[in-house]
Write a protein that holds these residues in place. Structure first.
Motif, PDB file in Angstrom:
ATOM      1  N   ASN A   1       0.849  -1.176   0.000  1.00 47.60           N
ATOM      2  CA  ASN A   1       0.000   0.000   0.000  1.00 47.60           C
ATOM      3  C   ASN A   1       0.892   1.236   0.000  1.00 47.60           C
ATOM      4  O   ASN A   1       2.112   1.123  -0.008  1.00 47.60           O
ATOM      5  CB  ASN A   1      -0.930   0.000   1.220  1.00 47.60           C
ATOM      6  CG  ASN A   1      -2.171   0.842   1.025  1.00 47.60           C
ATOM      7  OD1 ASN A   1      -2.332   1.547   0.041  1.00 47.60           O
ATOM      8  ND2 ASN A   1      -3.075   0.782   1.984  1.00 47.60           N
ATOM      9  N   ALA A   2       0.291   2.397  -0.012  1.00 50.37           N
ATOM     10  CA  ALA A   2       1.021   3.661   0.085  1.00 50.37           C
ATOM     11  C   ALA A   2       0.443   4.447   1.258  1.00 50.37           C
ATOM     12  O   ALA A   2      -0.745   4.326   1.559  1.00 50.37           O
ATOM     13  CB  ALA A   2       0.870   4.452  -1.208  1.00 50.37           C
ATOM     14  N   GLY A   3       1.296   5.222   1.892  1.00 51.43           N
ATOM     15  CA  GLY A   3       0.860   5.981   3.059  1.00 51.43           C
ATOM     16  C   GLY A   3      -0.356   6.863   2.793  1.00 51.43           C
ATOM     17  O   GLY A   3      -1.235   6.982   3.634  1.00 51.43           O
ATOM     18  N   TRP A   4      -0.422   7.457   1.626  1.00 52.24           N
ATOM     19  CA  TRP A   4      -1.548   8.336   1.301  1.00 52.24           C
ATOM     20  C   TRP A   4      -2.859   7.566   1.137  1.00 52.24           C
ATOM     21  O   TRP A   4      -3.923   8.152   1.148  1.00 52.24           O
ATOM     22  CB  TRP A   4      -1.262   9.155   0.043  1.00 52.24           C
ATOM     23  CG  TRP A   4      -0.898   8.339  -1.162  1.00 52.24           C
ATOM     24  CD1 TRP A   4       0.353   8.035  -1.599  1.00 52.24           C
ATOM     25  CD2 TRP A   4      -1.798   7.712  -2.081  1.00 52.24           C
ATOM     26  NE1 TRP A   4       0.289   7.254  -2.724  1.00 52.24           N
ATOM     27  CE2 TRP A   4      -1.025   7.040  -3.048  1.00 52.24           C
ATOM     28  CE3 TRP A   4      -3.184   7.645  -2.187  1.00 52.24           C
ATOM     29  CZ2 TRP A   4      -1.572   6.317  -4.094  1.00 52.24           C
ATOM     30  CZ3 TRP A   4      -3.740   6.919  -3.234  1.00 52.24           C
ATOM     31  CH2 TRP A   4      -2.939   6.278  -4.176  1.00 52.24           C
ATOM     32  N   ASN A   5      -2.780   6.247   1.010  1.00 54.67           N
ATOM     33  CA  ASN A   5      -3.975   5.413   0.819  1.00 54.67           C
ATOM     34  C   ASN A   5      -4.256   4.547   2.048  1.00 54.67           C
ATOM     35  O   ASN A   5      -4.950   3.541   1.966  1.00 54.67           O
ATOM     36  CB  ASN A   5      -3.799   4.531  -0.424  1.00 54.67           C
ATOM     37  CG  ASN A   5      -5.090   3.924  -0.878  1.00 54.67           C
ATOM     38  OD1 ASN A   5      -6.137   4.552  -0.873  1.00 54.67           O
ATOM     39  ND2 ASN A   5      -5.021   2.667  -1.276  1.00 54.67           N
TER      40      ASN A   5
ATOM     41  N   ASN B   1       5.802   4.200  -0.185  1.00 58.90           N
ATOM     42  CA  ASN B   1       6.455   5.478   0.095  1.00 58.90           C
ATOM     43  C   ASN B   1       7.826   5.298   0.743  1.00 58.90           C
ATOM     44  O   ASN B   1       8.572   6.257   0.878  1.00 58.90           O
ATOM     45  CB  ASN B   1       5.589   6.353   1.001  1.00 58.90           C
ATOM     46  CG  ASN B   1       4.353   6.854   0.291  1.00 58.90           C
ATOM     47  OD1 ASN B   1       4.293   6.896  -0.933  1.00 58.90           O
ATOM     48  ND2 ASN B   1       3.351   7.233   1.052  1.00 58.90           N
ATOM     49  N   ASN B   2       8.155   4.067   1.131  1.00 57.53           N
ATOM     50  CA  ASN B   2       9.452   3.780   1.735  1.00 57.53           C
ATOM     51  C   ASN B   2      10.529   3.981   0.672  1.00 57.53           C
ATOM     52  O   ASN B   2      10.582   3.268  -0.325  1.00 57.53           O
ATOM     53  CB  ASN B   2       9.462   2.339   2.254  1.00 57.53           C
ATOM     54  CG  ASN B   2      10.754   1.959   2.917  1.00 57.53           C
ATOM     55  OD1 ASN B   2      11.835   2.379   2.526  1.00 57.53           O
ATOM     56  ND2 ASN B   2      10.645   1.121   3.931  1.00 57.53           N
ATOM     57  N   LYS B   3      11.393   4.945   0.878  1.00 56.30           N
ATOM     58  CA  LYS B   3      12.401   5.298  -0.118  1.00 56.30           C
ATOM     59  C   LYS B   3      13.422   4.187  -0.340  1.00 56.30           C
ATOM     60  O   LYS B   3      14.008   4.082  -1.406  1.00 56.30           O
ATOM     61  CB  LYS B   3      13.094   6.589   0.276  1.00 56.30           C
ATOM     62  CG  LYS B   3      12.169   7.787   0.253  1.00 56.30           C
ATOM     63  CD  LYS B   3      12.921   9.062   0.531  1.00 56.30           C
ATOM     64  CE  LYS B   3      12.058  10.273   0.693  1.00 56.30           C
ATOM     65  NZ  LYS B   3      11.025  10.515  -0.207  1.00 56.30           N
TER      66      LYS B   3
ATOM     67  N   LYS C   1       0.410  -2.285  -9.696  1.00 56.34           N
ATOM     68  CA  LYS C   1      -0.234  -1.267 -10.524  1.00 56.34           C
ATOM     69  C   LYS C   1      -1.204  -0.396  -9.742  1.00 56.34           C
ATOM     70  O   LYS C   1      -1.489   0.728 -10.142  1.00 56.34           O
ATOM     71  CB  LYS C   1      -0.978  -1.940 -11.675  1.00 56.34           C
ATOM     72  CG  LYS C   1      -0.072  -2.642 -12.656  1.00 56.34           C
ATOM     73  CD  LYS C   1      -0.888  -3.266 -13.759  1.00 56.34           C
ATOM     74  CE  LYS C   1      -0.036  -3.833 -14.845  1.00 56.34           C
ATOM     75  NZ  LYS C   1       0.586  -5.068 -14.595  1.00 56.34           N
ATOM     76  N   ILE C   2      -1.767  -0.934  -8.662  1.00 56.27           N
ATOM     77  CA  ILE C   2      -2.760  -0.220  -7.868  1.00 56.27           C
ATOM     78  C   ILE C   2      -2.577  -0.614  -6.409  1.00 56.27           C
ATOM     79  O   ILE C   2      -2.119  -1.717  -6.115  1.00 56.27           O
ATOM     80  CB  ILE C   2      -4.198  -0.538  -8.364  1.00 56.27           C
ATOM     81  CG1 ILE C   2      -5.212   0.397  -7.727  1.00 56.27           C
ATOM     82  CG2 ILE C   2      -4.544  -1.990  -8.177  1.00 56.27           C
ATOM     83  CD1 ILE C   2      -6.567   0.375  -8.419  1.00 56.27           C
ATOM     84  N   VAL C   3      -2.888   0.311  -5.525  1.00 57.28           N
ATOM     85  CA  VAL C   3      -2.788   0.017  -4.096  1.00 57.28           C
ATOM     86  C   VAL C   3      -4.164   0.128  -3.454  1.00 57.28           C
ATOM     87  O   VAL C   3      -4.992   0.899  -3.921  1.00 57.28           O
ATOM     88  CB  VAL C   3      -1.788   0.973  -3.396  1.00 57.28           C
ATOM     89  CG1 VAL C   3      -0.379   0.688  -3.826  1.00 57.28           C
ATOM     90  CG2 VAL C   3      -2.137   2.428  -3.598  1.00 57.28           C
ATOM     91  N   PRO C   4      -4.439  -0.633  -2.442  1.00 60.50           N
ATOM     92  CA  PRO C   4      -3.607  -1.702  -1.905  1.00 60.50           C
ATOM     93  C   PRO C   4      -3.673  -2.958  -2.780  1.00 60.50           C
ATOM     94  O   PRO C   4      -4.687  -3.227  -3.409  1.00 60.50           O
ATOM     95  CB  PRO C   4      -4.225  -1.981  -0.536  1.00 60.50           C
ATOM     96  CG  PRO C   4      -5.667  -1.616  -0.687  1.00 60.50           C
ATOM     97  CD  PRO C   4      -5.691  -0.479  -1.679  1.00 60.50           C
ATOM     98  N   THR C   5      -2.587  -3.680  -2.823  1.00 63.02           N
ATOM     99  CA  THR C   5      -2.529  -4.984  -3.479  1.00 63.02           C
ATOM    100  C   THR C   5      -2.153  -5.995  -2.412  1.00 63.02           C
ATOM    101  O   THR C   5      -1.231  -5.759  -1.636  1.00 63.02           O
ATOM    102  CB  THR C   5      -1.488  -4.999  -4.611  1.00 63.02           C
ATOM    103  OG1 THR C   5      -1.896  -4.080  -5.628  1.00 63.02           O
ATOM    104  CG2 THR C   5      -1.337  -6.382  -5.209  1.00 63.02           C
ATOM    105  N   ILE C   6      -2.860  -7.110  -2.383  1.00 63.62           N
ATOM    106  CA  ILE C   6      -2.570  -8.167  -1.410  1.00 63.62           C
ATOM    107  C   ILE C   6      -2.052  -9.369  -2.184  1.00 63.62           C
ATOM    108  O   ILE C   6      -2.697  -9.834  -3.127  1.00 63.62           O
ATOM    109  CB  ILE C   6      -3.820  -8.531  -0.595  1.00 63.62           C
ATOM    110  CG1 ILE C   6      -4.292  -7.304   0.192  1.00 63.62           C
ATOM    111  CG2 ILE C   6      -3.524  -9.710   0.341  1.00 63.62           C
ATOM    112  CD1 ILE C   6      -5.610  -7.504   0.904  1.00 63.62           C
TER     113      ILE C   6
END
Length: 127
Positions: free
Chosen positions: A47-51, A73-75, A88-93
């Motif tokens: 996932n991404a922090g913004w989501n 978002n982890n650099k 391609k899309i978050v969240p992905t499980i």
């Protein structure tokens, strides 16, 4: 004495609300990601922090399987994981068995899952 009980109650409340209280593991390095290969079964949510509000509470599956989360978002690892795992899309499980991907769940354009439906599919796959 009431002060200490109040502080203990407040600390308990904060921990209960904290995402750190969950049983999922945040994978922050490539060594931790590679360790998925030794797991008999692993459920990883990318996932991404913004989501964050659209994440699935995968920690509820911790009794059935190793559970982890990766933040794109982890650099240190985000961009590489996104490319290597073709996110391609978050969240992905993604479900792994002995290091091999066996199933992937991606939401539609809403970027949301029906959590109960996803849990049922994951439970069927890992049994």
């Amino acid at each position: 004495m009431n002060y200490y009980y109040g502080m203990a109650w407040l600390l308990g409340l904060l921990l209960w609300q904290s995402p750190l209280y969950s049983q999922s593991v945040n994978l922050d390095s490539f060594a931790e990601v590679q360790a998925l290969n030794v797991q008999n079964c692993a459920v990883v949510q990318v996932n991404a922090g913004w989501n964050y509000q659209n994440r699935v509470e995968v920690e509820k599956l911790a009794k059935l399987c190793y559970v982890a989360e990766i933040d794109l978002n982890n650099k240190a690892i985000g961009a590489v994981i996104q490319k290597e795992w073709n996110i391609k899309i978050v969240p992905t499980i993604i479900i792994f068995k002995e290091g091999e991907e066996v199933m992937r769940y991606e939401p539609g354009i809403s970027m949301r899952f029906d959590q109960q439906e996803v849990f049922e599919k994951i439970k069927k796959e890992i049994k």
